[in-house]
Design a protein around this motif. Structure first.
Motif, PDB file in Angstrom:
ATOM      1  N   LEU A  46      -1.373 -10.432  -4.055  1.00 28.82           N
ATOM      2  CA  LEU A  46      -0.662 -11.411  -3.771  1.00 28.82           C
ATOM      3  C   LEU A  46       0.838 -10.512  -3.766  1.00 28.82           C
ATOM      4  O   LEU A  46       1.251  -9.869  -4.599  1.00 28.82           O
ATOM      5  N   ILE A  47       1.619 -10.943  -2.466  1.00 29.79           N
ATOM      6  CA  ILE A  47       3.074 -10.092  -2.374  1.00 29.79           C
ATOM      7  C   ILE A  47       3.961 -11.161  -2.285  1.00 29.79           C
ATOM      8  O   ILE A  47       4.065 -12.253  -1.503  1.00 29.79           O
ATOM      9  N   THR A  69      -1.859 -12.069   0.772  1.00 27.73           N
ATOM     10  CA  THR A  69      -1.227 -13.404   0.677  1.00 27.73           C
ATOM     11  C   THR A  69       0.134 -13.344   0.429  1.00 27.73           C
ATOM     12  O   THR A  69       0.614 -12.682  -0.567  1.00 27.73           O
ATOM     13  N   ALA A  70       1.052 -13.259   1.560  1.00 24.15           N
ATOM     14  CA  ALA A  70       2.501 -12.958   1.471  1.00 24.15           C
ATOM     15  C   ALA A  70       3.328 -14.094   1.243  1.00 24.15           C
ATOM     16  O   ALA A  70       3.151 -14.913   2.195  1.00 24.15           O
ATOM     17  N   ASP A 111      -6.835 -10.073  -7.059  1.00 22.16           N
ATOM     18  CA  ASP A 111      -7.002  -8.578  -7.718  1.00 22.16           C
ATOM     19  C   ASP A 111      -5.738  -7.867  -8.138  1.00 22.16           C
ATOM     20  O   ASP A 111      -5.870  -7.073  -9.101  1.00 22.16           O
ATOM     21  N   ALA A 112      -4.716  -8.235  -7.372  1.00 21.10           N
ATOM     22  CA  ALA A 112      -3.213  -7.656  -7.886  1.00 21.10           C
ATOM     23  C   ALA A 112      -2.251  -8.438  -7.471  1.00 21.10           C
ATOM     24  O   ALA A 112      -2.361  -9.358  -6.615  1.00 21.10           O
ATOM     25  N   ALA A 113      -1.186  -8.118  -7.793  1.00 22.12           N
ATOM     26  CA  ALA A 113      -0.056  -8.940  -7.502  1.00 22.12           C
ATOM     27  C   ALA A 113       1.295  -7.861  -7.317  1.00 22.12           C
ATOM     28  O   ALA A 113       1.492  -6.872  -8.189  1.00 22.12           O
ATOM     29  N   THR A 114       2.260  -7.924  -6.288  1.00 22.47           N
ATOM     30  CA  THR A 114       3.498  -7.229  -6.523  1.00 22.47           C
ATOM     31  C   THR A 114       4.674  -8.063  -6.432  1.00 22.47           C
ATOM     32  O   THR A 114       4.632  -9.185  -5.824  1.00 22.47           O
ATOM     33  N   SER A 115       5.657  -7.908  -7.287  1.00 24.11           N
ATOM     34  CA  SER A 115       6.914  -8.452  -7.455  1.00 24.11           C
ATOM     35  C   SER A 115       8.026  -7.174  -7.235  1.00 24.11           C
ATOM     36  O   SER A 115       8.279  -6.991  -8.548  1.00 24.11           O
ATOM     37  N   LEU A 116       8.453  -7.451  -6.543  1.00 24.51           N
ATOM     38  CA  LEU A 116       9.301  -5.865  -6.151  1.00 24.51           C
ATOM     39  C   LEU A 116      10.654  -6.472  -5.520  1.00 24.51           C
ATOM     40  O   LEU A 116      11.126  -7.202  -4.876  1.00 24.51           O
ATOM     41  N   LEU A 117      11.665  -6.444  -6.610  1.00 27.12           N
ATOM     42  CA  LEU A 117      13.056  -6.418  -6.582  1.00 27.12           C
ATOM     43  C   LEU A 117      13.252  -8.164  -6.335  1.00 27.12           C
ATOM     44  O   LEU A 117      14.046  -8.583  -5.153  1.00 27.12           O
TER      45      LEU A 117
END
Length: 226
Positions: A46-47, A69-70, A111-117
């Motif tokens: 998940l982005i 998934t963006a 399985d993972a997620a990103t939360s960048l800035l």
């Protein structure tokens, strides 16, 4: 805020302005390294705040062929992310959602997620916690969160390091006028310090918080869904 009435998004200008972040290219390389060592082949990521497209640009070419998934509230910026996914060869593996984390279905855990800035734009009045909790609710137990924010404990450190930030930005290729935009924007953000950030991770249901990146005011962490 009406995200569809924001100014037109210029990808080249966005990439240029990101050079002000110390070690920005190395930071994104680390994001890919963490993803490739922490997530199984064809894992679902998940982005959150995907509009700039950089996560897809970095993770899309991985031979682990992740599925994405963006999500982003700006349809214009999401169009840019779609273009980045196409260049990265990940368009067919990416679902795009115009909206917020709450708009992402919670019935197919990631399985993972990103939360960048992203989170540093949100007030710490329960909104930051709700944001992290919504991400956690969409992750499998043990899934990794890769998170980065502007992180400031009070204004003293900020004031002391502004000159270094400005000089670094100019050395990285920005004009003095462009460099000055960074502190102007950051001074108005509802930023929090590292101690509070770690507390929010715990309250949202994450564990094992590890700092993997520091660049002046910027911090990057990984943690796991408990």
């Amino acid at each position: 805020m009406d995200f569809d009435n924001t100014p037109p998004f210029d990808l080249a200008d966005y990439r240029h302005m990101q050079k002000a972040i110390p070690g920005v290219d190395g930071f994104y390389t680390l994001v890919r390294a963490i993803a490739e060592t922490a997530i199984a082949r064809k894992g679902r990521i998940l982005i959150v705040g995907a509009g700039g497209g950089r996560e897809l640009e970095v993770l899309g070419p991985s031979d682990k062929t992740f599925a994405f998934t963006a999500v982003d509230p700006s349809t214009g910026m999401l169009d840019t992310a779609k273009a980045c996914a196409a260049v990265a060869g990940a368009a067919e593996r990416t679902e795009f959602i115009a909206g917020l984390v709450d708009d992402v279905p919670a019935d197919a855990p990631f399985d993972a997620a990103t939360s960048l800035l992203v989170m540093h734009f949100l007030p710490d009045d329960g909104t930051k916690l709700a944001y992290l909790s919504a991400i956690r609710d969409r992750m499998k137990p043990g899934a990794v969160l890769i998170h980065a924010d502007v992180c400031l404990d009070g204004t003293g450190m900020f004031r002391r390091t502004v000159p270094s930030f400005l000089r670094h930005a100019v050395l990285a290729g920005l004009s003095e006028e462009q460099a000055a935009l960074g502190p102007d924007i950051i001074s108005g953000m509802p930023t929090i310090g590292e101690r509070r950030t770690r507390q929010l991770f715990r309250e949202a249901g994450f564990t094992g918080t590890t700092l993997f990146y520091t660049g002046l005011w910027y911090r990057g962490w990984t943690c796991r869904a408990a």
